[in-house]
Motif scaffolding. Structure first.
Motif: not given
Length: 380
Positions: A281-303, A336-339
């Motif tokens: 449960l904690l792992e999934n929550e953390i991965k959600c925030e990991q994705l979010f931080i990537e979106l608002i910082t480097d926003c690299q497509k492969d990551i 990311y999707k510009n939608d």
């Protein structure tokens, strides 16, 4: 302990617990047949058979609900008896919370849990009471099993009532076994797990106190960034593989996130995800925030494509009622999707979910993050 040894231990414990629970079910069925040997009268009327069948199904539902209530009620009773104070009590998605000295009923669901009783802890000391609070649910399940099996044996067979008593006994014993036996698992920890860890480790007992006190302050509408730093301290000698202690690291991550220190939060995420015993449960929550931080910082497509995999999409779907989840999806489609159309759809759902969400301080934080997302989008 190596990853393979950890998995072998988890697998063995899981098989042992399944065997025990299977034995309990077999014993109860044998008891049912011994005391009620084919006493169920066949109804000649089809309508009566349908009514009986529906009654048995309702018995199953209410017995299940009854045992959840008994279990969480046990935590409440034994917690209060040992110096804790009421904060929140949840059964399924119904949450009773104490806010500003008032009791309120709200709707809130936590993925992977049937109920939860969280109390404000007494003052911390080396003799901090933890045994009865953790065992209270199991104790009450066992007590209810004794009462229902006694009534089942003593009361002459009555359609539906006898089935309810039998099913309730069975579920009570299953609840007691599955919650009381310490089973190493990659999923959510159980009462037995927590008690096992705390018996061995003073730091784990301190971690329980910290978690409950942090939750108590959040319900008092205090932002996590404003909660004193000492509640997030982890001693240098602490065993970080202990789920109770690793949960404090997750709280520390949430504090960094609320402050807006995303770069340090990114490093903290990398450290936390290295913990082999981190509850799923904690792992999934953390991965959600990991994705979010990537979106608002480097926003690299492969990551982003690697993080936003099938497993995480399934978890996001299960937790779609969380404001933070809709905030994540809003950022995903906007940045990311510009939608804009899909992004606005999730923005509307975000505002609706905020109205039902019980933690007002977290809503305040989420609105600030939302403003940050818009700022990033407008600066493109």
């Amino acid at each position: 302990m190596s990853n393979s040894n950890t998995k072998k231990k988890q697998q063995f414990s899981l098989y042992a617990s399944q065997l025990l629970i299977g034995g309990i079910i077999g014993f109860c069925i044998g008891l049912f047949l011994a005391f009620k040997p084919f006493n169920i009268p066949p109804f000649s009327n089809l309508l009566l058979n349908i009514v009986y069948f529906c009654g048995v199904l309702l018995s199953l539902f209410f017995a299940y609900l009854f045992q959840i209530l008994i279990h969480e009620g046990g935590h409440l009773i034994f917690g209060i008896l040992t110096g804790y104070k009421f904060v929140s009590f949840r059964i399924l998605n119904y949450l009773i919370v104490k806010e500003n000295d008032h009791i309120e009923l709200k709707r809130y669901n936590v993925a992977g849990t049937l109920g939860q009783c969280l109390l404000a802890p007494p003052e911390w000391n080396d003799n901090f009471p933890y045994v009865l609070y953790n065992l209270g649910g199991v104790i009450m399940n066992v007590v209810s099993a004794i009462i229902t099996i006694a009534l089942f044996i003593l009361i002459p067979y009555m359609p539906v009532l006898s089935e309810f008593l039998f099913i309730s006994t069975l579920l009570a014993l299953v609840f007691a076994a599955s919650n009381g036996i310490p089973i190493p698992s990659s999923g959510a920890t159980t009462d037995g797990n927590n008690l096992y860890y705390m018996k061995k480790d003073l730091n784990a007992r301190r971690a329980l106190y910290q978690q409950l006190e942090i939750h108590n302050k959040i319900l008092q509408e205090i932002r996590i960034k404003d909660i004193p730093d000492e509640l997030f301290d982890i001693p240098d000698n602490a065993d970080i593989s202990n789920p109770l202690i690793s949960a404090i690291k997750v709280n520390k991550l949430n504090k960094l996130f609320d402050i807006g220190n995303y770069q340090q939060a990114k490093h903290e995420i990398e450290d936390i995800l290295k913990i082999e015993t981190l509850p799923l449960l904690l792992e999934n929550e953390i991965k959600c925030e990991q994705l979010f931080i990537e979106l608002i910082t480097d926003c690299q497509k492969d990551i982003i494509d690697k993080l936003y995999n099938k497993k995480l999409r399934q978890y996001i779907k299960v937790t779609k009622n969380y404001p933070s989840r809709q905030r994540l999806l809003y950022a995903y489609y906007l940045l990311y999707k510009n939608d804009s159309e899909s992004a606005n759809n999730h923005l509307n759902i975000f505002h609706k979910s905020c109205k039902k969400f019980p933690y007002k301080s977290e809503i305040e934080s989420e609105l600030e993050v939302l403003a940050e997302i818009n700022k990033i989008y407008n600066s493109k």
